[in-house]
Structures are given as C-alpha cells and as structure tokens.
Write an enzyme that holds these catalytic residues in place. Structure first.
Site, PDB file in Angstrom:
ATOM      1  N   ASP A  81       0.872  -1.184   0.000  1.00 24.82           N
ATOM      2  CA  ASP A  81       0.000   0.000   0.000  1.00 24.82           C
ATOM      3  C   ASP A  81       0.902   1.224   0.000  1.00 24.82           C
ATOM      4  O   ASP A  81       1.780   1.356   0.859  1.00 24.82           O
ATOM      5  CB  ASP A  81      -0.885  -0.041   1.267  1.00 24.82           C
ATOM      6  CG  ASP A  81      -1.970   1.023   1.276  1.00 24.82           C
ATOM      7  OD1 ASP A  81      -1.840   2.045   0.573  1.00 24.82           O
ATOM      8  OD2 ASP A  81      -2.959   0.844   2.020  1.00 24.82           O
ATOM      9  N   GLU A 185     -10.843   1.078  -0.488  1.00 24.93           N
ATOM     10  CA  GLU A 185      -9.898   0.008  -0.169  1.00 24.93           C
ATOM     11  C   GLU A 185     -10.539  -1.138   0.611  1.00 24.93           C
ATOM     12  O   GLU A 185     -10.424  -1.201   1.824  1.00 24.93           O
ATOM     13  CB  GLU A 185      -8.655   0.544   0.559  1.00 24.93           C
ATOM     14  CG  GLU A 185      -8.899   1.466   1.724  1.00 24.93           C
ATOM     15  CD  GLU A 185      -7.567   1.961   2.319  1.00 24.93           C
ATOM     16  OE1 GLU A 185      -6.612   1.174   2.406  1.00 24.93           O
ATOM     17  OE2 GLU A 185      -7.505   3.139   2.704  1.00 24.93           O
ATOM     18  N   GLU A 278      -6.713  -1.347  -3.601  1.00 24.05           N
ATOM     19  CA  GLU A 278      -7.122   0.059  -3.426  1.00 24.05           C
ATOM     20  C   GLU A 278      -6.840   0.882  -4.669  1.00 24.05           C
ATOM     21  O   GLU A 278      -5.824   0.699  -5.334  1.00 24.05           O
ATOM     22  CB  GLU A 278      -6.353   0.675  -2.247  1.00 24.05           C
ATOM     23  CG  GLU A 278      -6.668   2.147  -1.997  1.00 24.05           C
ATOM     24  CD  GLU A 278      -5.968   2.722  -0.775  1.00 24.05           C
ATOM     25  OE1 GLU A 278      -4.943   2.143  -0.340  1.00 24.05           O
ATOM     26  OE2 GLU A 278      -6.440   3.759  -0.268  1.00 24.05           O
TER      27      GLU A 278
HETATM   28 CO    CO Z   1      -5.837   4.553   1.559  1.00 23.31          CO
END
Ligand code: CO
Length: 295
Positions: A81, A185, A278
C-alpha cells in the site's frame, strides 16, 4: 490538462507496479521500499506516505526501519500500500501479491469488491451503499470484510479525510459529490473481520507544532513540518539528517508532548489472512491510480 491529483495518481500507479514485480520469496522488504521511493522521485513526485508492506494476518501499517531484515517467504500473502504526492495531492493505491497461489479466492474477493465499488461511486450515491456492495461481494466469496478499516476522502496534505468509505453497510447516508477525491480500499479476511491495535510501527504524523524544550525534539519538529507537513512520514526518513540518538530522544519527546502521533501495526483479531486492493478515484470522472498493466 493534468492537475496535481492526476499526476500523483499516475506516479503512484507506475511506482506500485515497480514494487509489485519485486515481491518474490527471498527478496527484502527494504529493497521493494527503496525501489518504489526511487521510482516516485524519478517520476517527479514525492513519497506521499511511508511504503506499507503488511504480510499474512497483518492488514496494514507495517513499514520498514532502515536496518529492516524482513524478507518475503514462499507462503506470504503480501499487501503493498503506497502513495505518491504532488504538492500534497496524494494518489493512494494498494495491491495484494499471493506468493503461494493458495489465496486466489481471498484476493479475488477484495479485488472484485473494489471493482464493484468503483462502478457504483457516482455523484449522489450514499457511502453506505458502496459499503454494502463491498461487504456483499466479499461475502459472496465466503469471506468477511474488515469492518473497522475503511476507504477515505483525500484533500491536499490530508491523506485520511472525510468522507469515510465503509467496507460494509454502516448506515451512513453521506452522498458522494462530483469531483471529490476518494480512496476505496476493501479488505477481505478468513478471520473475524476486525483488526486490533498491534505494536508501535515506524509510521508517524505531525499533529500540532508547539514550543518544545528538548533541542533534538525542536530540530526534528522543524524538519518534519518543513518536509512532510501533515502527511504521514517514516522514522527511517529522519536518518538522512539526524543520528540515532537524536531520533530516539527527539521522537520520544515529540510523542510525549503530543506533537506527533504513531500508527500501530494492525493485525487481524483472529489471525486471519488478509487481502486488500485500493484505488484513488475522482468521483464522476475516473480512476486516478490506474495505469497500463495495473489492477
Ligand atoms: Co488509503
């Protein structure tokens, strides 16, 4: 014309692909982290928040310290991420890499939920409807959404802003607005669907600038405020300017004074495996972090 949000989204998408390709058994977390940071800088962006590499039952918020020895194992399910920033406009995106190939359905659950949510995210749609679609899609694969993690609005220098984009129907009727920047997400798990607060991570954020007595703390506060403003930052980035003693003493003082806050690592409560995908989108327009070859 591309504005800062378009640029940041494109840079984040391209840099995520660089990192994703490096995630292999035996590779070090720090190699992936540095390759992504270098790519973001090379493309003319800045790192929007520390690169997050969370494996297996850790849902989020693990980031490397500079001497990090962690390596990927053959069985790992890896959540990468990351964010790129252009003048505080951040593109926030994440992908899951399933190294063993045994978690295909778990990955498909959060990925399908993301695609459903993107399709639905139009102006005037209440956020609870998006949450409902995410939750039902994940449930259709036999998994649970993580309900205490959510997507979020983004504004300049603020990565987590209103509105909250839930991963289940939380009853929130707040409507999406044309042109709003949001990150969606979904997290899917075979655990109980909740994360707990784990150990302290190396992720921090400036909360407020105020007078502090300790001189290490004062110097660090100025550096943080000048370089990262209110975006999350990694303790690792401070070592380019400060030594270990200065960082340890200064950061502890800043935490005590409430100048900075720490983010805890977030493990799934029942040690379930976790997948996440995401994208950042501009409501009523497009997916900003989607690039050629990305998810
Ligand atoms: Co985020």
């Amino acid at each position: 014309m591309m504005d800062d949000w378009d640029k940041a989204g494109k840079i984040a998408g391209d840099a995520l692909l660089v990192g994703k390709k490096l995630i292999k058994p035996g590779a070090r977390f720090i190699e992936v982290t540095e390759a992504i940071e270098n790519k973001i800088n090379e493309l003319g962006g800045k790192v929007g928040f520390p690169i997050q590499i969370s494996v297996n039952n850790i849902a989020a918020h693990y980031t490397c310290i500079y001497e990090d020895k962690s390596v990927f194992n053959e069985e790992d399910i890896v959540k990468l991420d990351m964010g790129a920033s252009c003048e505080g406009a951040v593109g926030d995106t994440a992908v899951t890499v399933d190294l063993s190939g045994k978690n295909k359905d778990l990955c498909k659950a959060s990925y399908s939920a993301l695609l459903e949510a993107i399709k639905m995210a139009k102006p005037g749609v209440p956020v609870c409807s998006i949450g409902e679609a995410v939750g039902e899609t994940i449930a259709s694969f036999g998994f649970k959404p993580i309900t205490n993690l959510s997507g979020h609005g983004l504004n300049r220098w603020i990565v987590h802003d209103k509105p909250t984009i839930p991963n289940y129907n939380n009853g929130d009727k707040t409507k999406l607005k044309e042109g709003q920047i949001i990150a969606i997400e979904p997290f899917a798990t075979d655990g109980c669907g909740l994360v707990a607060e784990g150990v302290r991570s190396f992720n921090y954020k400036l909360v407020k600038v105020k007078p502090v007595r300790n001189s290490y703390a004062r110097d660090l506060m100025k550096y943080i405020s000048d370089n990262f403003r209110t975006l999350p930052f990694s303790q690792r980035w401070l070592y380019t300017r400060f030594n270990k003693l200065e960082v340890n003493v200064g950061m502890n003082a800043l935490l005590r004074e409430g100048v900075i806050q720490n983010y805890a690592v977030l493990p799934e409560k029942n040690k379930g495996m976790v997948s996440q995908f995401e994208h950042t989108i501009r409501v009523g327009d497009k997916v900003l972090t989607r690039v050629e070859g990305s998810h």
